[in-house]
Write a protein that holds these residues in place. Structure first.
Motif, short mmCIF file in Angstrom:
data_model
loop_
_atom_site.label_atom_id
_atom_site.label_comp_id
_atom_site.label_asym_id
_atom_site.label_seq_id
_atom_site.Cartn_x
_atom_site.Cartn_y
_atom_site.Cartn_z
N ASP A 170 55.30 78.57 68.17
CA ASP A 170 53.93 77.97 67.68
C ASP A 170 53.88 77.36 66.07
OD1 ASP A 170 51.45 77.79 67.63
OD2 ASP A 170 50.70 79.67 67.48
N ILE A 171 52.80 76.69 65.78
CA ILE A 171 53.03 75.89 64.66
C ILE A 171 51.64 76.06 63.86
CG2 ILE A 171 52.34 73.96 65.97
CD1 ILE A 171 54.50 72.33 64.07
N GLU A 172 51.60 75.66 62.80
CA GLU A 172 50.27 75.65 61.89
C GLU A 172 50.49 74.57 60.73
OE1 GLU A 172 47.09 76.24 62.11
OE2 GLU A 172 46.84 78.05 63.25
N ILE A 173 49.55 74.05 60.31
CA ILE A 173 49.79 73.07 59.30
C ILE A 173 48.77 72.87 58.24
CG2 ILE A 173 51.11 71.28 60.64
CD1 ILE A 173 48.70 69.74 60.92
N ASN A 174 48.96 72.70 57.16
CA ASN A 174 48.11 72.65 55.90
C ASN A 174 48.36 71.21 55.29
OD1 ASN A 174 50.08 73.04 54.05
ND2 ASN A 174 49.20 74.87 53.49
N GLU A 175 48.03 70.94 54.02
CA GLU A 175 48.08 69.57 53.37
C GLU A 175 49.48 69.31 53.16
OE1 GLU A 175 46.61 67.22 49.57
OE2 GLU A 175 45.70 69.33 50.02
N ASN A 176 50.34 70.53 52.96
CA ASN A 176 51.92 70.10 52.37
C ASN A 176 52.69 70.59 53.24
OD1 ASN A 176 50.63 69.06 49.74
ND2 ASN A 176 50.22 71.13 49.17
N TYR A 177 52.50 71.68 54.15
CA TYR A 177 53.48 72.55 54.75
C TYR A 177 53.50 72.59 56.22
CZ TYR A 177 54.56 74.01 50.00
OH TYR A 177 54.84 73.94 48.58
N ILE A 178 54.44 72.78 56.90
CA ILE A 178 54.40 72.96 58.45
C ILE A 178 54.94 74.66 58.54
CG2 ILE A 178 55.22 72.41 60.76
CD1 ILE A 178 56.04 69.44 59.54
N PHE A 179 54.06 75.25 59.04
CA PHE A 179 54.45 76.89 59.27
C PHE A 179 54.95 77.01 61.13
CE2 PHE A 179 51.45 76.50 56.11
CZ PHE A 179 51.90 77.09 54.96
N VAL A 180 55.98 77.57 61.15
CA VAL A 180 56.76 77.66 62.52
C VAL A 180 56.98 79.02 62.79
CG1 VAL A 180 58.78 76.94 64.21
CG2 VAL A 180 57.95 75.27 62.43
N ALA A 181 56.53 79.51 63.96
CA ALA A 181 56.71 80.81 64.37
C ALA A 181 57.89 80.80 65.39
CB ALA A 181 55.60 81.47 65.08
N ASP A 182 59.15 81.20 64.75
CA ASP A 182 60.27 80.98 65.54
C ASP A 182 60.64 82.37 66.03
OD1 ASP A 182 62.67 79.23 66.19
OD2 ASP A 182 63.76 80.67 65.49
N ARG A 183 61.43 82.43 67.42
CA ARG A 183 61.52 83.73 67.80
C ARG A 183 62.86 84.48 66.99
NH1 ARG A 183 65.04 82.54 73.10
NH2 ARG A 183 66.46 82.03 71.21
N ASP A 184 63.67 83.76 66.66
CA ASP A 184 64.89 84.27 66.12
C ASP A 184 64.83 84.41 64.58
OD1 ASP A 184 65.81 84.72 68.49
OD2 ASP A 184 66.80 82.97 68.50
N ARG A 185 64.28 83.46 63.90
CA ARG A 185 64.11 83.20 62.48
C ARG A 185 62.73 83.78 61.67
NH1 ARG A 185 66.64 77.43 61.88
NH2 ARG A 185 66.16 77.65 59.71
N GLY A 186 61.82 84.09 62.39
CA GLY A 186 60.51 84.53 62.01
C GLY A 186 59.67 83.38 61.54
N ILE A 187 59.00 83.36 60.44
CA ILE A 187 58.37 82.19 59.87
C ILE A 187 59.32 81.29 59.11
CG2 ILE A 187 56.39 81.35 58.26
CD1 ILE A 187 55.87 83.18 60.77
N ILE A 188 59.40 80.05 59.49
CA ILE A 188 59.94 78.86 58.78
C ILE A 188 59.00 77.92 58.23
CG2 ILE A 188 61.39 76.93 59.08
CD1 ILE A 188 62.69 78.36 61.58
N VAL A 189 59.25 77.67 57.07
CA VAL A 189 58.08 76.83 56.30
C VAL A 189 58.93 75.43 55.92
CG1 VAL A 189 56.67 76.48 54.27
CG2 VAL A 189 56.84 78.71 55.28
N LEU A 190 58.28 74.44 56.48
CA LEU A 190 58.83 73.26 56.16
C LEU A 190 57.88 72.29 55.48
CD1 LEU A 190 60.10 72.36 59.93
CD2 LEU A 190 61.53 73.29 58.08
N SER A 191 58.53 71.30 54.51
CA SER A 191 57.69 70.44 54.10
C SER A 191 57.61 69.22 54.89
CB SER A 191 58.43 70.05 52.66
OG SER A 191 57.78 68.58 52.27
N LYS A 192 56.17 68.67 54.71
CA LYS A 192 55.83 67.31 55.43
C LYS A 192 56.60 66.30 55.11
CE LYS A 192 51.15 68.54 56.84
NZ LYS A 192 49.97 68.03 56.89
N GLU A 193 57.43 66.48 54.16
CA GLU A 193 58.27 65.43 53.62
C GLU A 193 59.76 65.52 54.56
OE1 GLU A 193 59.11 65.73 49.40
OE2 GLU A 193 56.92 65.34 48.73
N VAL A 194 60.30 64.37 54.50
CA VAL A 194 61.49 64.03 55.57
C VAL A 194 62.59 63.69 54.68
CG1 VAL A 194 60.04 63.80 57.43
CG2 VAL A 194 60.93 61.76 56.05
N GLU A 195 63.90 63.92 54.90
CA GLU A 195 64.82 63.43 54.23
C GLU A 195 65.82 62.76 55.22
OE1 GLU A 195 67.54 67.64 54.25
OE2 GLU A 195 66.75 66.71 52.36
#
Length: 328
Positions: free
Chosen positions: A303-328
């Protein structure tokens, strides 16, 4: 003559350039990971509080306001059953189950986030894959429940939850989205089915407004600006025009690795949780030609949720993963 052919051969070798390196996909920036006891499967973000359906870990409540430095644990209510979906309205959290030994939803009073209290349930339902609260102020709750689309009546809370209505749409309902006028159902192999909001005062056979089949398995959907964005299983992303709600039509699509199962939309960007394919960011500036602009690989993104700055991921093995909307 031999010298002539040798010169031609040397000229051919010299003129051949090394093929260009394939373009490397840009990646979302990892902010942090937050491990959980169960298998994180469903998310609901309300302001600075993230609610997690954590499989057998039950309901987990997290404070995301300290980001990017950390996430703070608030509370957890373990259930022992597979919590699949979660939604919040007012001071109540609704936890949906997808377990052979437990179906339906449980309701928690979350007026004290540190001590959520179980208050009631409706276990006469089927599996609850997704939950939605209509944006208008009503006492209804919509449930994606396999071969049924349920409407629950919340007017008896905090004392009881009651069944209001159910419909049997074509296909298997796995995801839903509601706005002030309509409820949109992702019905797996039967595509997208649209109902009026609240409870239509017509027979089941007349309740459906329109229906458009997608090529694969519609698992989730979001509506923005008369467009339906569909996570279509192995079909990737499909975009549907609903300017004429009774006559929807396809605009474009984009194949994605993995199994597209949850989706969020923000301005000109779409974010898709693709199971073993990870998270994909898609640029929809040109709605007729969506294109991947960033990716982040995870073991299995549910699953996935977003706000102004972040992407929140529900991952089976890693729990909650928080990503920046910025890319590299």
């Amino acid at each position: 003559m031999k010298r002539f052919f040798l010169l031609i051969f040397l000229f051919f070798i010299i003129s051949c350039k090394k093929p260009p390196e394939p373009l490397k996909e840009k990646e979302f920036v990892l902010i942090l990971e937050y491990p959980l006891k169960g298998y994180a499967q469903g998310l609901f973000l309300k302001d600075s509080i993230l609610f997690v359906a954590d499989g057998q870990g039950g309901l987990v409540i997290l404070n995301i306001s300290p980001l990017p430095d950390s996430i703070k644990f608030i509370s957890q209510k373990e259930t022992g059953y597979n919590a699949k979906s979660v939604c919040v309205k007012d001071s109540f959290a609704f936890l949906g189950f997808d377990d052979i030994n437990r179906k339906g939803i449980w309701v928690y009073d979350i007026s004290d986030l540190k001590n959520p209290k179980f208050i009631t349930s409706d276990e006469g339902l089927a599996y609850v894959y997704d939950i939605s609260v209509p944006p208008q102020d009503t006492h209804y709750l919509y449930l994606a429940s396999g071969y049924w689309y349920y409407i629950e009546d919340l007017s008896g809370l905090p004392y009881y939850l009651s069944f209001a209505k159910r419909y049997h749409p074509p296909g298997k309902v796995r995801g839903l989205f509601s706005d002030e006028n309509y409820v949109y159902l992702a019905c797996e192999q039967m595509g997208v089915v649209i109902f009026p909001s609240l409870i239509p005062d017509v027979p089941d056979s007349e309740a459906i407004i329109s229906w458009i089949d997608t090529p694969n398995n519609a698992r989730d959907l979001v509506v923005r600006n008369n467009k339906v964005f569909v996570a279509d299983g192995y079909g990737g992303l499909y975009i549907i025009d609903i300017s004429d709600i009774e006559n929807p039509f396809f605009i474009s699509n984009l194949s994605l690795p993995g199994y597209s199962q949850k989706i969020e939309v923000d301005d000109e960007k779409v974010y898709v949780a693709c199971g073993s394919g990870g998270i994909y960011g898609i640029d929809i500036k040109d709605i007729n030609q969506p294109c991947i602009y960033a990716v982040y690989k995870t073991p299995y993104a549910y699953d996935i949720e977003i706000n102004e700055n972040y992407i929140f991921v529900a991952d089976r093995d890693r729990g909650i993963i928080v990503l920046s909307k910025e890319v590299e």
